[in-house]
Design an enzyme around this catalytic site. Structure first.
Site, short mmCIF file in Angstrom:
data_model
loop_
_atom_site.label_atom_id
_atom_site.label_comp_id
_atom_site.label_asym_id
_atom_site.label_seq_id
_atom_site.Cartn_x
_atom_site.Cartn_y
_atom_site.Cartn_z
N LYS A 1 -19.84 -41.84 -43.44
CA LYS A 1 -20.50 -42.93 -42.71
C LYS A 1 -19.60 -44.15 -42.77
O LYS A 1 -19.31 -44.67 -43.85
CB LYS A 1 -21.87 -43.22 -43.32
CG LYS A 1 -22.56 -44.39 -42.63
CD LYS A 1 -23.99 -44.57 -43.09
CE LYS A 1 -24.61 -45.78 -42.44
NZ LYS A 1 -25.98 -46.00 -42.86
N LYS B 1 -20.60 -40.17 -38.83
CA LYS B 1 -21.30 -41.24 -38.12
C LYS B 1 -20.44 -42.47 -38.07
O LYS B 1 -19.91 -42.84 -39.10
CB LYS B 1 -22.60 -41.53 -38.89
CG LYS B 1 -23.39 -42.67 -38.35
CD LYS B 1 -24.56 -42.95 -39.25
CE LYS B 1 -25.26 -44.18 -38.67
NZ LYS B 1 -26.03 -44.90 -39.61
C1 PBG Z 1 -29.37 -47.22 -42.68
C2 PBG Z 1 -28.87 -46.71 -41.37
C3 PBG Z 1 -28.16 -47.38 -40.36
C4 PBG Z 1 -28.08 -46.48 -39.29
C5 PBG Z 1 -28.69 -45.31 -39.68
N1 PBG Z 1 -29.16 -45.45 -40.99
C6 PBG Z 1 -27.66 -48.76 -40.27
C7 PBG Z 1 -26.59 -49.25 -41.15
O1 PBG Z 1 -26.01 -48.54 -41.98
O2 PBG Z 1 -26.33 -50.47 -41.06
C8 PBG Z 1 -27.43 -46.76 -37.96
C9 PBG Z 1 -27.95 -45.95 -36.83
C10 PBG Z 1 -27.59 -46.45 -35.48
O3 PBG Z 1 -26.81 -47.41 -35.31
O4 PBG Z 1 -28.11 -45.87 -34.52
N2 PBG Z 1 -28.39 -47.49 -43.63
#
Ligand code: PBG
Length: 326
Positions: free
Chosen positions: A196, A249
């Site tokens: 991520k 992601k």
């Molecule tokens: C929670 C999370 C996030 C997303 C999914 N889980 C936001 C982040 O890490 O700031 C992003 C999903 C999206 O942008 O569609 N940590």
């Protein structure tokens, strides 16, 4: 000029039937996971400004919509909660009557075979917007693990079919796995947000979840967009800690990472086509600059081609419809 052309790749592009015959990648409604934002209250279906077509739903309205998604053949949804109250230790994330816990119970009451995956993170529930416990302006890894595991357990107790930790703390997959096993939930899979990235493509999500960090950024826990060897190390660690499915992601700007993951590991790979990727296509389509359906379908097939086994996308319902009326 005398010229003999023997190799003609265009032969296999002559008609739609031939093209279908040699098509390497397929996209199926069963590949899709649909994310939802659930809020407290009743009768609420409020559009998120930067994500046209995506809504904040109260539980009653969420159930109506999830029935439609399931009816379209979408096998799984992913739940994000927006609590009525946020605090330093994210207490609503692991409260038995928290918004996600209540939503899971309500959905499972009426739709047993829809797979409900819950996002496990603290950022929607902390007053400071970070994904963990703050100590001296730093997100403390080991103190966060316990709260994440408590959150995952409370989701599973409510009936979640799968948990998806998205916090990027070290060791969280193993910590959650051990707690779930100890409590008897040995058969609940973990989908780990393994690679991520600290991405600006999450902007619209943070508006939707009201989870923008109040100070600093997420770069001490989410990954540097410049790295992909590191992604493989993160994935390796999560698999060794017990992850059943690993995720990359965002999706489209990181398809090289998806491909490396697919080539290096033998577990199912999910990609998250995130909020900013959605918003860009929506904005361009609304301006008449891109053809939405064609762009979305091309994007989906590209994620599959890169090696994704499943795709988490806000376009899931649209794609499901487009797949049937092709
Ligand atoms: C929670 C999370 C996030 C997303 C999914 N889980 C936001 C982040 O890490 O700031 C992003 C999903 C999206 O942008 O569609 N940590």
């Amino acid at each position: 000029m005398e010229f003999e052309l023997l190799k003609r790749p265009r032969r296999l592009r002559l008609s739609q039937s031939i093209r279908d015959m040699v098509r390497e990648t397929s996209l199926d409604v069963k590949d899709l996971i649909y994310p939802y934002f659930v809020v407290p209250g009743q009768g609420i279906k409020q559009e998120i400004k930067s994500m046209p077509g995506v809504f904040h739903f109260s539980i009653d309205k969420l159930i109506e919509d999830a029935k439609e998604a399931y009816g379209l053949g979408i096998p799984a949804i992913m739940l994000f909660g927006i609590p009525s109250h946020k605090d330093q230790l994210a207490s609503q994330a692991y409260a038995d009557d928290g918004i996600v816990q209540r939503a899971v119970r309500a959905i499972k009451d009426v739709m047993q075979s829809l797979i409900v995956i819950t996002d496990v993170c603290l950022c929607e529930y902390t007053s400071h917007g970070h994904c963990g416990v703050i100590e001296n302006c730093y997100v403390d890894n080991d103190k966060t693990l316990e709260l994440l595991a408590k959150t995952a357990l409370s989701h599973v107790k409510a009936g979640a079919d799968m948990v998806a930790p998205s916090d990027m703390m070290d060791g969280r997959v193993g910590y959650i796995r051990q707690l779930l096993d100890r409590e008897g939930y040995v058969n609940i899979p973990i989908m780990a947000y393994s690679a991520k990235y600290a991405s600006s493509f999450y902007g619209p999500f943070r508006e939707a979840a009201q989870s923008t960090p109040q100070f600093g950024d997420r770069k001490t826990y989410q990954m540097d967009p410049a790295n992909s060897d590191e992604a493989l190390r993160e994935i390796q660690l999560d698999i060794s800690e017990g992850a059943d499915i690993v995720m990359v992601k965002p999706a489209l700007p990181y398809l090289d990472v998806v491909r490396r993951a697919k080539d290096n590991f033998n577990v199912p790979i999910a990609t998250y086509n995130v909020s900013g990727e959605y918003a860009m296509i929506k904005a361009a389509a609304q301006s008449g600059w891109l053809q939405e359906k064609a762009i979305v379908m091309e994007s989906m097939v590209s994620m599959k081609r890169a090696g994704s086994d499943m795709i988490i996308t806000y376009f899931a319902k649209d794609v499901a419809k487009w797949l049937t009326i092709r």
